[in-house]
Design a protein around this motif. Structure first.
Motif, PDB file in Angstrom:
ATOM      1  N   GLU A 157     102.441   9.317 -60.257  1.00 22.96           N
ATOM      2  CA  GLU A 157     102.653   8.426 -58.938  1.00 22.96           C
ATOM      3  C   GLU A 157     104.243   8.081 -59.155  1.00 22.96           C
ATOM      4  O   GLU A 157     104.777   8.134 -57.867  1.00 22.96           O
ATOM      5  CB  GLU A 157     101.846   7.121 -59.259  1.00 22.96           C
ATOM      6  CG  GLU A 157     100.234   7.391 -58.929  1.00 22.96           C
ATOM      7  CD  GLU A 157      99.464   6.242 -59.031  1.00 22.96           C
ATOM      8  OE1 GLU A 157      99.912   5.096 -59.342  1.00 22.96           O
ATOM      9  OE2 GLU A 157      98.350   6.417 -58.772  1.00 22.96           O
TER      10      GLU A 157
ATOM     11  N   ALA B 179     105.989  10.808 -57.686  1.00 22.43           N
ATOM     12  CA  ALA B 179     105.779  10.882 -56.147  1.00 22.43           C
ATOM     13  C   ALA B 179     106.694   9.992 -55.572  1.00 22.43           C
ATOM     14  O   ALA B 179     107.033  10.392 -54.388  1.00 22.43           O
ATOM     15  CB  ALA B 179     104.201  10.886 -56.096  1.00 22.43           C
ATOM     16  N   LYS B 180     106.740   8.919 -56.205  1.00 24.22           N
ATOM     17  CA  LYS B 180     107.307   7.807 -55.512  1.00 24.22           C
ATOM     18  C   LYS B 180     108.927   8.077 -55.379  1.00 24.22           C
ATOM     19  O   LYS B 180     109.576   7.530 -54.391  1.00 24.22           O
ATOM     20  CB  LYS B 180     107.117   6.401 -56.194  1.00 24.22           C
ATOM     21  CG  LYS B 180     107.769   5.153 -55.673  1.00 24.22           C
ATOM     22  CD  LYS B 180     107.286   4.020 -56.508  1.00 24.22           C
ATOM     23  CE  LYS B 180     107.957   2.704 -55.868  1.00 24.22           C
ATOM     24  NZ  LYS B 180     107.736   1.640 -56.886  1.00 24.22           N
ATOM     25  N   GLN B 181     109.394   8.845 -56.411  1.00 28.59           N
ATOM     26  CA  GLN B 181     110.890   9.026 -56.282  1.00 28.59           C
ATOM     27  C   GLN B 181     111.074  10.339 -55.618  1.00 28.59           C
ATOM     28  O   GLN B 181     112.254  10.677 -55.751  1.00 28.59           O
ATOM     29  CB  GLN B 181     111.434   9.124 -57.790  1.00 28.59           C
ATOM     30  CG  GLN B 181     111.267   7.771 -58.745  1.00 28.59           C
ATOM     31  CD  GLN B 181     112.146   6.686 -58.036  1.00 28.59           C
ATOM     32  OE1 GLN B 181     113.403   7.262 -57.714  1.00 28.59           O
ATOM     33  NE2 GLN B 181     111.921   5.586 -58.102  1.00 28.59           N
ATOM     34  N   ASN B 182     110.120  10.869 -54.813  1.00 27.32           N
ATOM     35  CA  ASN B 182     110.417  12.069 -54.419  1.00 27.32           C
ATOM     36  C   ASN B 182     110.690  13.202 -55.121  1.00 27.32           C
ATOM     37  O   ASN B 182     111.530  14.158 -54.628  1.00 27.32           O
ATOM     38  CB  ASN B 182     111.281  11.868 -53.029  1.00 27.32           C
ATOM     39  CG  ASN B 182     110.651  11.040 -51.856  1.00 27.32           C
ATOM     40  OD1 ASN B 182     109.479  11.178 -51.655  1.00 27.32           O
ATOM     41  ND2 ASN B 182     111.406   9.972 -51.621  1.00 27.32           N
TER      42      ASN B 182
ATOM     43  N   PHE C 252     115.152   9.182 -58.874  1.00 25.73           N
ATOM     44  CA  PHE C 252     115.151  10.537 -58.502  1.00 25.73           C
ATOM     45  C   PHE C 252     116.409  11.145 -59.507  1.00 25.73           C
ATOM     46  O   PHE C 252     116.014  12.151 -59.997  1.00 25.73           O
ATOM     47  CB  PHE C 252     115.526  10.802 -57.090  1.00 25.73           C
ATOM     48  CG  PHE C 252     115.696  12.159 -56.963  1.00 25.73           C
ATOM     49  CD1 PHE C 252     114.587  13.048 -56.662  1.00 25.73           C
ATOM     50  CD2 PHE C 252     116.841  12.535 -56.527  1.00 25.73           C
ATOM     51  CE1 PHE C 252     114.698  14.289 -56.410  1.00 25.73           C
ATOM     52  CE2 PHE C 252     116.953  13.881 -56.473  1.00 25.73           C
ATOM     53  CZ  PHE C 252     116.012  14.782 -56.057  1.00 25.73           C
TER      54      PHE C 252
END
Lengths: 357, 210
Positions: free
Chosen positions: A244, A247-250, A313
């Protein structure tokens, strides 16, 4: 997980039951280094989950001299192997240093050699005792051409294993080998019979390596695309917070795992560690380079979970492209492989749990 | 308080034209005679301070040039604010490849993307196959920035990145990913929705029978 059959070409001599167990110098000590089966690293009486194949004693009749033979000593190894000097021997330093006075210290991890009195090690009086190497070399060549080279390879090894005391060239070579890192070692320093054996081993290893991952390297690299996707699905199940966070940090798995798949982690760990790791892959079966590798990569990523979950990221991508694995030894690799084996056991036959989400 | 801007930059071009070396020179002011070929892509960051005090931070994706990695490129130029398309002045075929990349960017990338054409290895002018006139003329026709650089000597390297930084919009919110204020929130919210949907899907549509 069911016991797996030994490698199709068992002469490579990797014991599937041994990969996750510690090496005990006592075992190494008794190894006849020119027998591939000598990489049975399982402690005696060990009954760990890793022992996937039941202990078997080989009680083969003493056959013709050209037959590949099991190790003379009672072996827990279910694979019969004759080709020595495989990677296992060439590299395979253990993070568990030899204790006591093992008769065959693995100096710098080089466990080949040894046998100052090889005759004692072959109760069947087989293979190498007193053989003349030039004759044997010819037989090897014939065997390679004919394609059925296993028996002949045994003889090549026989030829390649005159006692160290009587072969100053080999003694010199081993001295060189002992002091050299695999990354910089010059194979031309080795005697020809040894090189021949290595060549055969290398061919087998490369065939095994490529058989499972051909579609990694065709147009658009579908094998890698699929592996990265499956790795993401797997991580989504085994480490939800990490998944997660990524995903949140792309962060896309393709951005870092592509290289892990493309180079089989060679850019992430040292050559020595790679040899140790691929050794297990070779033993795990033809699919290991495409399948087991997935679990290794997942375990490799999850290993850094705590750190990664505190990064953004940029931090994540930068960290993953220069991981602090420089000091890794066999111990770290074995832990990684163990973890991967656990994931493999849990998930490999439970595909629907993590696909089709 | 000076302005801080963040932009995503992608390097494209044929294999062995010097993309990674160019970035290494720009980011670390170093040069390696031997570099391993890039696999997939490498990520680096570097900041440029403009005359007016504006700090421009580049998030750089240095892509692999080998043909087999071509299918990965869209992932890296998607949402890029600027692209540096590199060719090797000693290899005329590499300019041809650069033209292909530029065509692809004009078709597929963000229409506002700033493209710079960069002729690398200017220290090897003795072996030049691509004339400055030819490249410059092409760049003008296509409305691209153009410069020659040498990652080895450092000539022209920081200049081209600074020129790009100056040309980038100084007001519009950069479309970068994490770290770019409002976008992060939006992205976070969106992924949260996705995750919920996934969980629902799993519970209502469990693919296994247990």
């Amino acid at each position: 997980m069911a016991a797996r059959p030994p490698p199709a070409r068992p002469h490579i001599g990797l014991n599937p039951s041994a990969h996750f167990s510690y090496t005990t110098p006592e075992q190494w000590g008794e190894d006849d280094v020119w027998d591939s089966a000598s990489d049975d690293e399982s402690p005696p009486n060990a009954s760990t989950p890793w022992n996937r194949s039941p202990p078997t004693s080989h009680t083969r009749p003493a056959a013709a001299i050209t037959q590949p033979k099991p190790v003379p000593r009672a072996s827990r190894n279910s694979s019969t192997s004759t080709l020595a000097f495989s990677y296992t021997h060439v590299s395979a330093p253990s993070s568990y240093p030899p204790k006591g006075d093992a008769p065959h210290p693995s100096k710098n991890g080089w466990t080949l050699v040894q046998t100052s009195k090889p005759a004692e090690k072959s109760p069947e009086g087989r293979l190498y005792a007193g053989e003349h190497s030039s004759v044997r070399d010819e037989e090897v060549d014939g065997g390679l051409v004919l394609g059925d080279f296993e028996p002949d390879l045994a003889e090549a090894l026989a030829a390649a294993r005159p006692s160290q005391a009587h072969n100053p060239v080999k003694a010199d070579a081993l001295e060189i080998v002992n002091d050299t890192d695999p990354e910089t070692f010059d194979p031309s320093l080795l005697p020809e019979p040894v090189l021949n054996a290595i060549e055969a081993d290398t061919f087998w290893c490369l065939s095994r390596l490529l058989d499972g991952i051909q579609d990694n390297y065709i147009t658009a690299q579908p094998g890698i695309q699929r592996s990265v996707k499956r790795m993401a699905e797997l991580v989504a199940r085994i480490d939800v917070p990490l998944f997660e966070h990524l995903a949140k940090q792309n962060v896309e798995f393709m951005q870092f795992a592509f290289r892990w798949m493309n180079c089989l982690l060679m850019r992430e760990i040292s050559v020595r560690n790679t040899i140790r790791m691929w050794d297990t892959y070779l033993a795990e079966g033809p699919e290991a380079f495409s399948q087991f590798h997935l679990y290794v990569c997942s375990a490799f990523l999850v290993r850094w979970s705590d750190k990664l979950r505190e990064m953004d990221f940029q931090g994540i991508i930068m960290f993953l492209q220069s991981l602090p694995t420089q000091d890794w030894g066999d111990h770290e690799i074995e832990m990684l492989l163990s973890q991967a084996f656990v994931y493999n056991s849990i998930w490999h036959n439970a595909q629907s749990h993590f696909t089709g989400k | 308080m000076s302005k801080q801007l963040q932009f995503k930059l992608v390097l494209l071009g044929e294999s062995a034209v010097g993309k990674s070396s160019l970035v290494l020179r720009f980011v670390k002011d170093q040069f390696d005679d031997y570099r391993e070929s890039t696999i997939g892509a490498a990520f680096l960051t570097q900041t440029v301070t403009l005359d007016d005090g504006t700090v421009v931070k580049f998030e750089i994706w240095d892509t692999a040039g080998q043909e087999r990695y071509k299918s990965l490129a869209p992932m890296y130029y998607r949402n890029a604010n600027c692209a540096v398309v590199v060719y090797d002045i000693t290899q005329s075929a590499s300019l041809e490849k650069a033209r292909n990349w530029i065509r692809e960017l004009q078709r597929q990338a963000d229409p506002s993307i700033i493209i710079a054409l960069c002729g690398n290895k200017s220290d090897l002018a003795a072996r030049r196959q691509v004339s400055q006139e030819e490249a410059q003329k092409y760049a003008e026709e296509e409305g691209l920035m153009w410069a020659e650089t040498s990652a080895k000597t450092g000539e022209g390297v920081s200049e081209i990145f600074t020129a790009i930084a100056k040309k980038l919009p100084t007001t519009a919110a950069p479309s970068s990913r994490a770290g770019a204020g409002g976008r992060t929130g939006a992205a976070g919210g969106r992924s949260g929705v996705d995750l919920n949907r996934q969980q629902n899907a799993v519970s209502t549509n469990e693919p296994c029978n247990c």
